[in-house]
Scaffold this motif. Structure first.
Motif, PDB file in Angstrom:
ATOM      1  N   VAL A   8      -0.919   8.254  -9.039  1.00  0.00           N
ATOM      2  CA  VAL A   8       0.539   8.191  -9.534  1.00  0.00           C
ATOM      3  C   VAL A   8       0.513   8.805 -10.267  1.00  0.00           C
ATOM      4  O   VAL A   8      -0.571   8.578 -10.906  1.00  0.00           O
ATOM      5  CB  VAL A   8       0.521   6.715  -9.617  1.00  0.00           C
ATOM      6  CG1 VAL A   8       2.584   6.824 -10.144  1.00  0.00           C
ATOM      7  CG2 VAL A   8       0.534   5.160  -8.165  1.00  0.00           C
ATOM      8  N   TYR A  52       9.253   5.165  -8.872  1.00  0.00           N
ATOM      9  CA  TYR A  52       8.826   6.830  -7.618  1.00  0.00           C
ATOM     10  C   TYR A  52       9.556   7.856  -7.915  1.00  0.00           C
ATOM     11  O   TYR A  52       8.956   8.952  -7.914  1.00  0.00           O
ATOM     12  CB  TYR A  52       8.349   5.863  -6.449  1.00  0.00           C
ATOM     13  CG  TYR A  52       7.124   5.183  -6.593  1.00  0.00           C
ATOM     14  CD1 TYR A  52       5.267   6.643  -6.600  1.00  0.00           C
ATOM     15  CD2 TYR A  52       6.298   4.046  -5.902  1.00  0.00           C
ATOM     16  CE1 TYR A  52       4.194   5.342  -6.018  1.00  0.00           C
ATOM     17  CE2 TYR A  52       5.188   3.254  -5.815  1.00  0.00           C
ATOM     18  CZ  TYR A  52       4.283   3.859  -5.764  1.00  0.00           C
ATOM     19  OH  TYR A  52       2.949   3.682  -5.916  1.00  0.00           O
ATOM     20  N   LYS A 145       6.513   5.325  -1.867  1.00  0.00           N
ATOM     21  CA  LYS A 145       6.333   6.723  -2.760  1.00  0.00           C
ATOM     22  C   LYS A 145       6.466   8.231  -1.739  1.00  0.00           C
ATOM     23  O   LYS A 145       6.216   9.200  -2.502  1.00  0.00           O
ATOM     24  CB  LYS A 145       4.657   6.304  -1.984  1.00  0.00           C
ATOM     25  CG  LYS A 145       3.636   7.687  -3.040  1.00  0.00           C
ATOM     26  CD  LYS A 145       2.419   7.624  -3.589  1.00  0.00           C
ATOM     27  CE  LYS A 145       1.235   8.650  -4.175  1.00  0.00           C
ATOM     28  NZ  LYS A 145       0.066   8.257  -4.644  1.00  0.00           N
ATOM     29  N   THR A 183      11.853   8.426  -3.020  1.00  0.00           N
ATOM     30  CA  THR A 183      11.028   9.735  -3.935  1.00  0.00           C
ATOM     31  C   THR A 183      11.603  11.202  -3.273  1.00  0.00           C
ATOM     32  O   THR A 183      11.609  12.180  -4.398  1.00  0.00           O
ATOM     33  CB  THR A 183       9.483   9.842  -3.838  1.00  0.00           C
ATOM     34  OG1 THR A 183       9.331   7.828  -4.355  1.00  0.00           O
ATOM     35  CG2 THR A 183       8.724  10.650  -4.780  1.00  0.00           C
TER      36      THR A 183
END
Length: 272
Positions: A8, A52, A145, A183
C-alpha cells in the motif's frame, strides 16, 4: 494479477507499514465519529474502501465520503436503500452481472447489456441495480484495492433511454460515478455505433476529466478489449470462452448477502 498486491502506497509513493495503515484508519474513524451528520459503518473494512481511492489520505477519504453521502441526501431517487428483493424483477434478468474472475489488473468485472433493459424500467431502477451490485463486491479487499472494470454493451440499446439523458440526470450521474469509492474505475464500451456515439457525446461534457480518461471504446474489436480483460474470463459474445451462470452468481453475490447489502445501502448524511 498485479504484482506486490499486498503493498500500500500513499499519495507521495511511500510504502506504508501495517502500523501506518492502521494509524490512518484510526484518524478517519475519529473524523467520522466527530461528524454528527454522517451515519456510516466505522469498521476497518468500511473505512479502507474510501482510503484506497485517496492513497490513504484520511482527510481526503473523509471529504469523499461526506461528498458522496451528501449527494445521496440531495438526490435520493438516484440511490437505492431497500432490500435487493424489492428489485428482483430486474435483478433476475441478464441486464447486469459480475464475473467470478478478475481482469488483468485484478479488477472486478461488471457487465451491463443495455439491449436487455426491460420496457418498464426507469433510469432510477437502472442506477439502483448498480448500487446493489456495487455493494455486493465493494467489501472485498481486492476490489477495494484494484477497482472495477465496467463493460457496457450497447447492442440493441432501446432508443427510449435517450429521454433519460437530461442535463439534470447527467450531472447527478456523473457526480455519483466520480465519488463512488473505487480506486480504479475503467469503463469499456462495446458494440457501439456512430449513432449511439452521438448520444454518448451528449454525456461527455458532464464527465470529469478523470472519468473521461478511463472510458475505452472498443466497438466489436475483442482484441482491443482483451488488452484490459483477459478472454479466458469473458463470455463467448466478447471473444471469451466462459458461460455465465446468471442464477448462481446472483444467488452467491446478491441474495446470500442481502442483509449486508441493505446495511451498506443505509449509510447516510443528514442535511441541516
Amino acid at each position: 494479477m498485479p504484482e506486490n498486491k499486498n503493498l500500500v502506497f500513499d499519495k507521495n509513493g511511500k510504502e506504508l507499514t501495517e502500523e501506518e495503515i492502521q494509524e490512518r484508519i484510526e484518524i478517519l474513524r475519529k473524523l467520522i465519529q466527530d461528524d454528527k451528520h454522517l451515519h456510516v459503518r466505522t469498521d476497518d473494512n468500511w473505512l479502507t474502501r474510501f482510503l484506497y481511492p485517496t492513497k490513504f489520505d484520511p482527510e481526503a477519504a473523509y471529504k469523499r465520503m461526506v461528498d458522496y453521502y451528501k449527494l445521496k441526501a440531495e438526490n435520493p431517487k438516484f440511490f437505492f436503500t431497500e432490500s435487493p428483493n424489492k428489485l428482483s424483477e430486474f435483478l433476475n434478468t441478464e441486464l447486469k452481472i459480475v464475473l467470478r474472475d478478475r481482469d488483468l489488473k485484478g479488477r472486478r468485472v461488471f457487465i451491463t447489456q443495455m439491449g436487455k433493459v426491460p420496457n418498464n424500467m426507469s433510469l432510477f431502477d437502472l442506477t439502483h441495480m448498480d448500487d446493489i451490485w456495487i455493494e455486493a463486491v465493494l467489501d472485498e479487499p481486492e476490489t477495494q484495492k484494484n477497482g472495477l472494470s465496467s463493460i457496457i454493451d450497447l447492442s440493441k440499446t432501446p432508443w427510449t433511454i435517450l429521454k433519460w439523458l437530461t442535463p439534470a440526470n447527467m450531472r447527478v450521474g456523473s457526480r455519483k460515478a466520480d465519488l463512488v469509492p473505487f480506486t480504479d474505475l475503467h469503463i469499456h464500451v462495446v458494440n457501439s455505433s456512430p449513432i449511439l456515439n452521438a448520444a454518448i457525446a451528449l454525456v461527455f461534457p458532464f464527465l470529469s476529466t478523470h472519468t473521461k480518461e478511463h472510458i475505452h471504446f472498443h466497438y466489436s474489436d475483442w482484441s482491443s478489449l482483451h488488452k484490459f480483460v483477459n478472454p479466458e474470463i469473458l463470455p463467448k459474445e466478447y471473444g471469451g470462452t466462459q458461460e455465465i451462470d446468471f442464477d448462481a452468481i446472483r444467488e452467491e453475490y446478491v441474495y446470500n448477502n442481502a442483509s449486508r447489502i441493505v446495511k451498506n445501502l443505509s449509510a447516510s448524511y443528514k442535511l441541516d
